[in-house]
Design a protein around this motif. Structure first.
Motif, short mmCIF file in Angstrom:
data_model
loop_
_atom_site.label_atom_id
_atom_site.label_comp_id
_atom_site.label_asym_id
_atom_site.label_seq_id
_atom_site.Cartn_x
_atom_site.Cartn_y
_atom_site.Cartn_z
N ARG A 14 -14.29 -9.43 1.42
CA ARG A 14 -13.24 -9.31 2.43
C ARG A 14 -12.31 -10.50 2.28
O ARG A 14 -12.76 -11.64 2.25
N TYR A 63 -7.00 -4.51 5.43
CA TYR A 63 -8.41 -4.84 5.25
C TYR A 63 -9.13 -4.76 6.59
O TYR A 63 -10.26 -4.26 6.68
N ASP A 86 -6.28 -12.56 8.13
CA ASP A 86 -6.72 -11.46 7.28
C ASP A 86 -5.51 -10.65 6.83
O ASP A 86 -4.36 -11.04 7.05
#
Length: 376
Positions: free
Chosen positions: A8, A194, A190
């Motif tokens: 991630r 995602y 982020d």
């Protein structure tokens, strides 16, 4: 530089760290807010887990933004957006300060590279910076850069796959500044797609066979853009953004009834529209939106070896328009449902459940960001 965690991508924001040292001395990771800033609203989600490990929805709230405050992911009216974030925090009642935020995928360059296994963190960082020069069309002084080790390389024995992510520093600093202006501490940055995918994968696991080999087309219908991701076994097979969304419905209301843009947006949210709205404006727009989703799927089929999907999932603020999921099913012949990222979660006592369920599809990205608390 801090690695982001297995497969991630997240950035360590300057002056902060992805790891909270308090989490080493407690059973639960430190509390974390998921804050999603889109062109039409800011959304907040806070999650915990009960003793059985089930997610608990502690807080969720939405605060609308006026058109033009955020354009193509860029913060055009910083003070106004910062004030909206402050209102959102107050409305939610949270006391948590740590926050995970996201940038749109268009603002982030990602690249998977292969590096020798067994390198130290320092050696990895040097190699990543060297490789990044080949793929990033800016000076490294102008970007925030992070990486994570995905795992052993499938095609190169002894090597590892490493995912690089980079964004212009001003875009990162805008998000950081908005958080700090609201008294928050940004600890994770982020990528929106995602985060939404993380929340979606939890739902896919509830499909028959735990969703293994299930091909899902996720559509996030926003105000101005609809994004599609084709996902199977956690892998993105295809992604595409198209310029259509709920703002077009607002413009139809303006033209049909002569309201100002702000009036039309308000009345669309409250439902205070003339009797013929549903038949004259809403239903034709919903059918048009379903056709656009059908076209997006056809683009996917013509540009990949695939010719069908197992499931269509709809999320985003404009996905909950009455009749849209049924119209998509008629248009595509594929099973389709509206996403509720809180399905299977325990609902906290402070949540107004009816309101939450109406707004649930809007929270997909912020829910994924809040889930980062348990992946650090």
């Amino acid at each position: 530089m801090v690695t982001a965690g297995v497969y991630r991508t997240a950035y360590s924001v300057e002056g902060t760290c992805l790891l909270d040292f308090g989490s080493f001395f407690s059973r639960e990771p430190a509390s974390l807010l998921g804050l999603d800033i889109s062109s039409s609203s800011v959304k907040l989600v806070e999650l915990s887990r009960n003793k059985a490990g089930v997610f608990v929805l502690e807080r969720c709230a939405i605060e609308p933004l006026e058109a033009g405050w955020i354009t193509d992911g860029n913060v055009e009216k910083f003070d106004e957006v910062a004030e909206a974030v402050r209102r959102l925090i107050k409305k939610s009642g949270t006391r948590t300060k740590n926050v995970a935020m996201a940038l749109p995928a268009s603002a982030v360059i990602t690249k998977k590279i292969v590096l020798p296994g067994g390198l130290s963190d320092t050696e990895l960082e040097i190699q990543v910076e060297s490789e990044a020069n080949q793929y990033i069309p800016f000076s490294l002084d102008e970007v925030s850069l992070d990486f994570c080790v995905v795992g052993p390389s499938v095609n190169s024995v002894g090597d590892v796959d490493v995912l690089i992510a980079a964004s212009r520093k001003e875009k990162v600093q805008d998000r950081q500044g908005l958080a700090e202006a609201a008294g928050l501490k940004p600890v994770i940055l982020d990528v929106e797609s995602y985060a939404s995918r993380l929340a979606t994968e939890r739902l896919i696991e509830n499909f028959p066979g735990k969703g293994v080999d299930t091909l899902v087309a996720l559509f996030e219908v926003g105000a101005f853009t609809t994004s599609m991701q084709a996902i199977r076994n956690g892998e993105v097979l295809y992604d595409r953004d198209q310029a259509f969304g709920g703002a077009q419905l607002t413009q139809l209301i303006v033209r049909q009834y002569g309201f100002s843009n702000d009036e039309a947006e308000t009345k669309k949210r409250t439902g205070e529209l003339p009797e013929d709205y549903e038949t004259s404006v809403l239903k034709p727009f919903v059918e048009s939106l379903a056709q656009e989703i059908g076209r997006a799927l056809q683009f996917f089929f013509t540009s990949t070896p695939h010719n069908k999907v197992d499931h269509v999932m709809l999320a985003g603020g404009s996905s909950s328009l009455p009749g849209l999921s049924e119209a998509v099913m008629r248009q595509t012949s594929f099973a389709c449902n509206l996403v509720n990222p809180f399905d299977g979660m325990e609902i906290g006592s402070g949540i107004r459940e009816n309101k939450m369920r109406r707004e649930a599809p809007s929270y997909l990205t912020s829910c994924g960001l809040a889930m980062r608390r348990f992946l650090q």
